[in-house]
Design a protein around this motif. Structure first.
Motif, PDB file in Angstrom:
ATOM      1  N   ASP A 135     -11.836   9.365 -10.403  1.00 47.72           N
ATOM      2  CA  ASP A 135     -10.456   9.851 -10.542  1.00 47.72           C
ATOM      3  C   ASP A 135      -9.529   8.644 -10.569  1.00 47.72           C
ATOM      4  N   GLU A 181      -6.456   8.382 -11.266  1.00 43.98           N
ATOM      5  CA  GLU A 181      -5.077   8.612 -10.835  1.00 43.98           C
ATOM      6  C   GLU A 181      -4.894   8.419  -9.333  1.00 43.98           C
ATOM      7  N   SER A 182      -5.948   8.623  -8.560  1.00 36.49           N
ATOM      8  CA  SER A 182      -5.821   8.509  -7.102  1.00 36.49           C
ATOM      9  C   SER A 182      -6.795   7.477  -6.542  1.00 36.49           C
ATOM     10  N   LYS A 237      -5.074   0.109  -9.068  1.00 36.46           N
ATOM     11  CA  LYS A 237      -3.645   0.230  -9.280  1.00 36.46           C
ATOM     12  C   LYS A 237      -2.966  -0.794  -8.370  1.00 36.46           C
ATOM     13  N   LYS A 256       2.153  -0.337  -2.067  1.00 40.05           N
ATOM     14  CA  LYS A 256       3.088   0.619  -2.645  1.00 40.05           C
ATOM     15  C   LYS A 256       4.411   0.482  -1.908  1.00 40.05           C
TER      16      LYS A 256
END
Length: 357
Positions: free
Chosen positions: A23, A25-26, A170, A174
């Motif tokens: 996954d 995206e996560s 990613k 954050k």
């Protein structure tokens, strides 16, 4: 499995990729790994034939010297995909040079340049589907070398394994980062291995960093071991301070990692007529600048973190919050840097290297 010999390198590929089970995206940083890995053994006084194989566990003797004496160094790199699906590395020769500098300091034989660059390119080409387009997406690349000789006598090993593994990622942090200026613990000392990307440097940081994390902070900005008066670098980043419109950063030394992102930002500052001073930066100077309003920003730089703004810092019992800047240097340099990495702008320093298909 599919087998081939290319450029004197043995390549064995998987029958079916595991990419569809991921996954993207996560995804958590550094938790998922691609289908293949690069390895090369040092035996009988020389590096053997490099190999690319399916990603798999290693089998090591319990007496392998890396477990007992910490002969291990590593690098951090990224590959980026542009809008045309081309894949780019950023300053890979700098990483090659630095891992050999680190290796030399830990009595590890230097790795051949041809093996490194050819192996890296072949591996990234195999894994190009793992690199997703879009800001913040990248393939994190971890070259490393460990002592594998089975022996527990306290002396340098005679056998090593050089490897490269890859992880789709990613952003590392954050949002903004909160930090503490170190007063008690030290990251490194004069004459030590602070300039090397030695595994033990990071292990030694984990305990003091865990203490500040319990207080709600994420990182420590380390100070010099002798006096704790001068700011040096954070656990995963080099550090920049913006006082008025001038960037300040500590000079590299045998205590401070020669960060590739750091060097790039210094050059980008010069390219864009931003004043930059590479000199010792004192805790006292930065605290006074925070009090009189001349400290505009602090931000970190590194391969994993890219450019990470710092929101506040603590020293002793004093805390300081940094206000948002409309003309943020962190934002400016992050865009300048990533525009080069993602092939969105001219690369006049030839930092970008295309991975050929």
């Amino acid at each position: 499995m599919n087998n081939a010999i290319i450029n004197n390198m043995e390549i064995t590929t998987v029958n079916e990729s595991k990419i569809n089970s991921v996954d993207f995206e996560s995804i958590a940083f550094g938790r998922e790994f691609t289908d293949h890995m690069f390895s090369c053994d040092f035996k009988d006084g020389k590096w053997q034939t490099p190999k690319i194989t399916p990603y798999q566990p290693l089998t090591l003797d319990p007496s392998a010297r890396v477990f007992h004496y910490g002969q291990a160094v590593f690098e951090g790199m990224k590959a980026f995909k542009d809008d045309m699906d081309d894949v780019w590395l950023f300053r890979p020769e700098d990483n090659f040079n630095r891992i050999n500098i680190s290796a030399k300091r830990l009595a590890i034989p230097e790795f051949p340049k041809e093996y490194f660059l050819n192996g890296l390119s072949a591996l990234i080409d195999l894994e190009r589907d793992w690199i997703k387009k879009g800001e913040g997406n990248a393939l994190y690349i971890r070259p490393f070398v460990i002592a594998t000789e089975p022996a527990i006598s306290a002396s340098p090993a005679n056998e090593f394994k050089f490897m490269i593994i890859c992880s789709p990622v990613k952003s590392y942090y954050k949002g903004k980062v909160s930090v503490v200026f170190a007063q008690d613990y030290s990251r490194s000392a004069n004459g030590g291995v602070g300039f090397a990307k030695a595994a033990g440097n990071y292990a030694a940081q984990f305990y003091p960093t865990s203490l500040v994390q319990k207080e709600g902070y994420q990182q420590i900005i380390w100070t010099d071991a002798n006096t704790h008066e001068y700011l040096e670098e954070a656990g995963t980043m080099n550090i920049f301070f913006r006082v008025n419109d001038t960037l300040l950063t500590a000079p590299t030394s045998d205590r401070i990692l020669d960060g590739i992102t750091r060097k790039s930002i210094i050059q980008l500052a010069k390219d864009n007529n931003v004043a930059v001073e590479v000199r010792p930066v004192s805790v006292k100077e930065i605290k006074e600048a925070a009090k009189n309003g001349s400290l505009k920003e602090i931000f970190g730089s590194g391969t994993a973190a890219a450019v990470s703004p710092i929101s506040d810092f603590k020293h002793g019992e004093e805390t300081f919050k940094l206000e948002e800047q409309e003309d943020s240097y962190a934002t400016f340099f992050k865009k300048k840097l990533t525009d080069i990495q993602y092939n969105r702008t001219e690369d006049k320093h030839a930092w970008r290297v295309k991975v050929e298909k």
